[in-house]
Each structure stands twice: as structure tokens, then as C-alpha cells.
Design an enzyme around this catalytic site. Sequence first.
Site, PDB file in Angstrom:
ATOM      1  N   SER A   1       2.644  -2.371   1.131  1.00  0.00           N
ATOM      2  CA  SER A   1       1.639  -2.640   0.074  1.00  0.00           C
ATOM      3  C   SER A   1       2.086  -3.706  -0.919  1.00  0.00           C
ATOM      4  CB  SER A   1       1.273  -1.339  -0.648  1.00  0.00           C
ATOM      5  OG  SER A   1       0.626  -0.459   0.232  1.00  0.00           O
TER       6      SER A   1
ATOM      7  N   HIS B   1       9.124  -1.052  14.128  1.00  0.00           N
ATOM      8  CA  HIS B   1       8.113  -0.856  13.079  1.00  0.00           C
ATOM      9  C   HIS B   1       7.543   0.561  13.181  1.00  0.00           C
ATOM     10  CE1 HIS B   1       4.488  -1.252  10.693  1.00  0.00           C
ATOM     11  NE2 HIS B   1       5.080  -2.295  10.116  1.00  0.00           N
TER      12      HIS B   1
ATOM     13  N   GLY C   1       2.452  -7.084   5.281  1.00  0.00           N
ATOM     14  CA  GLY C   1       1.419  -6.826   6.287  1.00  0.00           C
ATOM     15  C   GLY C   1       0.086  -7.417   5.877  1.00  0.00           C
TER      16      GLY C   1
ATOM     17  N   GLU D   1      10.879   0.169   4.866  1.00  0.00           N
ATOM     18  CA  GLU D   1       9.424   0.300   4.765  1.00  0.00           C
ATOM     19  C   GLU D   1       9.034   1.774   4.713  1.00  0.00           C
ATOM     20  OE1 GLU D   1       7.231  -3.414   6.135  1.00  0.00           O
ATOM     21  OE2 GLU D   1       7.379  -2.087   7.843  1.00  0.00           O
TER      22      GLU D   1
ATOM     23  N   GLY E   1       0.298  -0.047   4.306  1.00  0.00           N
ATOM     24  CA  GLY E   1      -1.158  -0.157   4.446  1.00  0.00           C
ATOM     25  C   GLY E   1      -1.960   0.788   3.570  1.00  0.00           C
TER      26      GLY E   1
ATOM     27  N   ASN F   1       3.768 -10.076   8.717  1.00  0.00           N
ATOM     28  CA  ASN F   1       3.498  -9.295   9.920  1.00  0.00           C
ATOM     29  C   ASN F   1       1.980  -9.198  10.079  1.00  0.00           C
ATOM     30  OD1 ASN F   1       3.300  -7.416  11.946  1.00  0.00           O
ATOM     31  ND2 ASN F   1       4.183  -5.700  10.783  1.00  0.00           N
ATOM     32  N   TRP F   2       1.447 -10.015  10.998  1.00  0.00           N
ATOM     33  CA  TRP F   2      -0.012 -10.053  11.171  1.00  0.00           C
ATOM     34  C   TRP F   2      -0.531  -8.838  11.933  1.00  0.00           C
ATOM     35  CZ3 TRP F   2      -1.475 -15.820  12.741  1.00  0.00           C
ATOM     36  CH2 TRP F   2      -1.258 -16.651  11.636  1.00  0.00           C
TER      37      TRP F   2
HETATM   38  P1  PGA Z   1       1.351  -3.602   4.454  1.00  0.00           P
HETATM   39  O1  PGA Z   1       2.209  -3.479   5.781  1.00  0.00           O
HETATM   40  O2  PGA Z   1       1.892  -4.783   3.671  1.00  0.00           O
HETATM   41  O3  PGA Z   1      -0.057  -3.823   4.917  1.00  0.00           O
HETATM   42  O4  PGA Z   1       1.517  -2.333   3.688  1.00  0.00           O
HETATM   43  C1  PGA Z   1       3.590  -3.730   5.771  1.00  0.00           C
HETATM   44  C2  PGA Z   1       4.139  -3.562   7.161  1.00  0.00           C
HETATM   45  O5  PGA Z   1       3.673  -2.693   7.900  1.00  0.00           O
HETATM   46  O6  PGA Z   1       5.049  -4.291   7.573  1.00  0.00           O
END
Ligand code: PGA
Length: 251
Positions: free
Chosen positions: A211, A96, A232, A172, A178, A8-9
Site C-alpha cells: 500500500s 511473492h 504494486g 511485505e 493491496g 510490480n505490475w
Molecule cells: P500493493 O502491492 O502496493 O498494491 O499493496 C505490493 C506488492 O504486492 O508487491
Amino acid sequence: MKPLIVANWKCNPITLREAENLFDSIRKGIKNVKNSEVVICPPFVWLSNLLASKPYTLNPKLGAQDCFWEGKGAFTGEISPAMLKNLGVDYVIIGHSERRKYQKETDEMINKKLKAALKTGLKVILCIDNISQIPSFLRKRGGRRGQSPLRLKKDLRGLIKKELANLIIAYEPIFAIGTGKPCRVEKANKMRILIKKEVLNKKIPILYGGSINSQNAGDYIKEGGFQGLLIGSTSLNAKEFIKIVKDIDLN
Ligand code: PGA
């Protein structure tokens, strides 16, 4: 089912050249990967170029990060599932937590998007952060505890069993997105089992997201029992992302 690894960019990168370079590095790096399915979800604006630049290979497939529930019409700024399908996109992420937070998407909106995307034939990755976000039409008990089967019938109206075969759920947890603080594998596994219990169709694959890096990625598959990952920030680093895909493909 092969492990499904989804990049997921989000709102990155900001130039087409960067998007093409990143895509190309990933494509080359995973060209021998056969035991996993890899999906790249760039921003809408880069989708057609990336699709055009891709000589047809098994991996990666392309996905979008959202779509609208109507097919066409006076809906300024929206992208419909039919547009994505006609472009050659295979997957779409829906619900999301960043869209729930910043675009104030409600469960009702997500429910409508989900149904429209499934009906169009897209494979849908529905993101949830807790069990209450599983749409009622997917729940064993037909929604909140005690809801009548009639309600379930109503929610399922228009959807055929075959369409549910294209559904994937991504667990998630918000605290892990993040933040560099992933959910512990045992805890994530418990949630995976709970989600499995709640959903109508036991075959729905469940992914973990939050993460993920090249050190912890494999654990969610091997020890956590997940069928794949939604990645992400690490997916913007071609080297790291390729390492994750290759490690999973070999194990
Ligand atoms: P992250 O995001 O890997 O940067 O934690 C995951 C996501 O939001 O799909």
C-alpha cells in the site's frame, strides 16, 4: 547503495499497447533520475517487447515476477532463470505472497527458485511477510533455532558469497498488500531491524512493500531506514509512480 524502487505490475495490463504506453510514460518521466535504481516487473509476455522498445538508459531496468528452478527441459508452462537472463532481464521477484497463496508455493520451492536464479546471475528480490520465511541458508543460525552449522553448510552448498551480493529482501506484510492499509513506518522499521539481525549477510538491502503511495513512500526510506520500495497498484499509475521516484531521487 542507491534506493531501489521496484514496480510490480502483477497481472496487468492486459494488452501490449497498454503495457508499452505505461512503460514509455514511466521511462520518459524518470529519464533524469540518477540517484535511484528503478525496476519495472511486467508480466512475462510483455518483457521482450519492453526490452526491445527501450533505448539503453540507466533507468528503468526490467524484472520478472517469478521464475522456475530448472534451467530447461520438460516443465510445461515454466520460465527458467536462464531464459530471463538471455533475454536481458536483470531482476526477478521470488516468493511473492500472492504466489505463496494462489500457486501454493512452499518455502522449499522458493528456496530452489532463489538458488537457481542467483546462480544464473539474476538479482533476486525475495519477498517475505515474516522472519520465518527467510530461507535457512540465509539465516545466521542456519535455519530454525538450534539447527546445526552442518545444515547451514548443506543449504549453502553451491552458492558462493558473490551470489549473495545479488540478493534483496522485500518485507511485505500480508495485511498491507493491496488493502490501502500500509504498515506503520515505526513497525516496519522494527521488522527491518529484526530481519537484518537474522540474516547472514548484513549487506543485503531490505525493501518495504504494501500500500505504498506518493504520500507515504518517502517515509519508509527516510524514517524507516529501508533501502527501497516494492510497489504494486500505485506502479500502474504513471504519474504517481514517477512522483514517488522523483521525490526519492531528490531527497
Ligand atoms: P500493493 O502491492 O502496493 O498494491 O499493496 C505490493 C506488492 O504486492 O508487491
